[in-house]
Write an enzyme that holds these catalytic residues in place. Sequence first.
Site, PDB file in Angstrom:
ATOM      1  N   ASP A 203      -7.596  -2.413   7.696  1.00  0.00           N
ATOM      2  CA  ASP A 203      -7.512  -2.144   6.254  1.00  0.00           C
ATOM      3  C   ASP A 203      -8.776  -2.686   5.581  1.00  0.00           C
ATOM      4  O   ASP A 203      -8.976  -3.903   5.510  1.00  0.00           O
ATOM      5  CB  ASP A 203      -6.263  -2.817   5.664  1.00  0.00           C
ATOM      6  CG  ASP A 203      -6.080  -2.443   4.200  1.00  0.00           C
ATOM      7  OD1 ASP A 203      -6.984  -2.736   3.385  1.00  0.00           O
ATOM      8  OD2 ASP A 203      -5.046  -1.851   3.866  1.00  0.00           O
ATOM      9  N   ASP A 206      -8.289  -5.208   2.645  1.00  0.00           N
ATOM     10  CA  ASP A 206      -7.868  -6.530   3.102  1.00  0.00           C
ATOM     11  C   ASP A 206      -9.033  -7.272   3.759  1.00  0.00           C
ATOM     12  O   ASP A 206      -9.194  -8.487   3.585  1.00  0.00           O
ATOM     13  CB  ASP A 206      -6.714  -6.415   4.098  1.00  0.00           C
ATOM     14  CG  ASP A 206      -5.388  -6.185   3.392  1.00  0.00           C
ATOM     15  OD1 ASP A 206      -5.287  -6.501   2.184  1.00  0.00           O
ATOM     16  OD2 ASP A 206      -4.450  -5.700   4.048  1.00  0.00           O
TER      17      ASP A 206
HETATM   18  N1  URA Z   1      -7.566   2.749   4.737  1.00  0.00           N
HETATM   19  C1  URA Z   1      -8.067   1.669   5.402  1.00  0.00           C
HETATM   20  O1  URA Z   1      -8.437   0.686   4.787  1.00  0.00           O
HETATM   21  N2  URA Z   1      -8.134   1.732   6.745  1.00  0.00           N
HETATM   22  C2  URA Z   1      -7.754   2.808   7.452  1.00  0.00           C
HETATM   23  O2  URA Z   1      -7.868   2.805   8.677  1.00  0.00           O
HETATM   24  C3  URA Z   1      -7.240   3.918   6.741  1.00  0.00           C
HETATM   25  C4  URA Z   1      -7.156   3.858   5.382  1.00  0.00           C
END
Ligand code: URA
Length: 212
Positions: A203, A206
């Site tokens: 993510d 994050d």
């Molecule tokens: N958003 C993200 O931050 N990571 C992904 O792999 C897909 C969408």
Amino acid sequence: MANFTVVDHPLIQHKVTIIRKEETSTKEFREITNEIGMLMAYEITRDLPLEDVVINTPLVETTQKQLAGKKLAVVPILRAGLGMVDGIVDLIPSARVGHIGMYRDHDTLQAIEYFAKFPTDIKERRVFVVDPMLATGASAIAALNQLVNKYDVDANNITFVCLVAAPEGVKALQEAHPDVDIFTAALDEGLDENGYILPGLGDAGDRIFGTK
Ligand code: URA
């Protein structure tokens, strides 16, 4: 159909490998994401028009080149898009920065704009929309729909810039906005069942903000 470009400069490939690693710290992830943004800024501005300008060096008068044409705007999609803005703006400091935030309504599945603030002359600018991950393409398409339909920006003046793209997202974005150029630092294999890009980097929000 507009252009789709993988910016595969060796420095970019090296830096993308670092941010993919799960052990890369938030500090390093943030720094390198901005560095990649700066390196990509070099490529996404390659076609900016130039005009002649007459200047004086200490020795002679000479005709040289300077940037001409539309002013620029960088528009991160909140929140992960923020992670690339400083790097891009370091290279094009005269660019204005707009912001757009979209969320998906759980019941209707419609993308809803919860925040948007743009330079007042956004319609006259060349606009670089920034989001590190192009996964399903849903948030990119929703943000571009808003820019084009609500804020009247010509799709031909929009470039979408990401770090990692999934083929599914590229296809969806190209179908929805065929006039928008897409630049990515990496084209990955595909999506998992949760919509994460594989191999990806997790993510992005994050990892940039250290929220996990
Ligand atoms: N958003 C993200 O931050 N990571 C992904 O792999 C897909 C969408």
